[in-house]
Scaffold this motif. Structure first.
Motif, mmCIF file in Angstrom:
data_model
loop_
_atom_site.group_PDB
_atom_site.id
_atom_site.type_symbol
_atom_site.label_atom_id
_atom_site.label_comp_id
_atom_site.label_asym_id
_atom_site.label_seq_id
_atom_site.Cartn_x
_atom_site.Cartn_y
_atom_site.Cartn_z
ATOM 1 N N ALA A 62 35.096 -73.825 -45.808
ATOM 2 C CA ALA A 62 36.593 -73.216 -46.369
ATOM 3 C C ALA A 62 37.497 -74.325 -47.966
ATOM 4 O O ALA A 62 38.020 -74.069 -48.150
ATOM 5 N N GLU A 63 37.316 -76.026 -47.755
ATOM 6 C CA GLU A 63 37.899 -76.784 -48.612
ATOM 7 C C GLU A 63 37.551 -76.086 -49.660
ATOM 8 O O GLU A 63 36.795 -75.808 -50.658
ATOM 9 N N GLY A 64 39.093 -76.306 -50.119
ATOM 10 C CA GLY A 64 39.065 -75.597 -52.274
ATOM 11 C C GLY A 64 39.454 -74.641 -52.177
ATOM 12 O O GLY A 64 40.042 -73.704 -53.560
ATOM 13 N N ARG A 65 39.319 -73.284 -51.061
ATOM 14 C CA ARG A 65 39.444 -72.539 -51.272
ATOM 15 C C ARG A 65 40.346 -71.273 -50.149
ATOM 16 O O ARG A 65 41.063 -70.138 -50.886
ATOM 17 N N PHE A 66 39.805 -71.855 -49.457
ATOM 18 C CA PHE A 66 41.240 -71.562 -48.283
ATOM 19 C C PHE A 66 42.128 -72.656 -47.826
ATOM 20 O O PHE A 66 42.471 -73.955 -48.083
ATOM 21 N N THR A 67 44.106 -72.264 -47.670
ATOM 22 C CA THR A 67 44.721 -72.882 -47.454
ATOM 23 C C THR A 67 45.400 -72.070 -46.364
ATOM 24 O O THR A 67 45.911 -71.253 -46.412
#
Length: 125
Positions: A62-67
């Protein structure tokens, strides 16, 4: 009765974005740590992101695309997914625990004791 409800899923094209919402009835999310999980077809449930006392945690996927974010005023927790990929296709669940997450295991499923029923995200052209 404590209930979590996810919304915002649907059909999206690769490269698009979705914003998933998690709301609660019977309790306020403000005092809970919240996690987002997903279950892709043929796979088990995996942690995606979590938020606890203002700290956020993400899986490597998820790192980088999910918030993940929280709106205490409106009692919601959100998961923004950008640059969607077909492999993001899954049922997405939010889960809550009335405790601070262990920073070493912020996405460990056993920590969470309230679960929603999920919202389907399908990424396809």
């Amino acid at each position: 009765q404590l209930q979590l409800v996810e919304s915002g899923g649907g059909l999206a094209q690769p490269g698009g974005s979705l914003r998933l919402s998690c709301t609660a009835s019977g309790f306020s999310l403000d005092e809970y740590s919240i996690g987002w999980f997903r279950r892709a077809p043929g796979h088990g449930r995996e942690g995606v992101a979590s938020i606890s006392d203002g700290d956020t945690y993400y899986s490597d996927t998820a790192e980088g695309r999910f918030t993940i974010s929280r709106d205490n005023a409106n009692h919601g927790v959100f998961l923004q997914i950008n640059n969607l990929k077909p492999e993001d296709t899954a049922i997405y669940y939010c889960a809550a625990v009335h405790d601070t997450l262990n920073a070493d295991y912020p996405l460990a499923l056993p920590w969470y004791d309230h679960w929603g029923r999920g919202t389907q995200v399908t990424v396809s052209s």
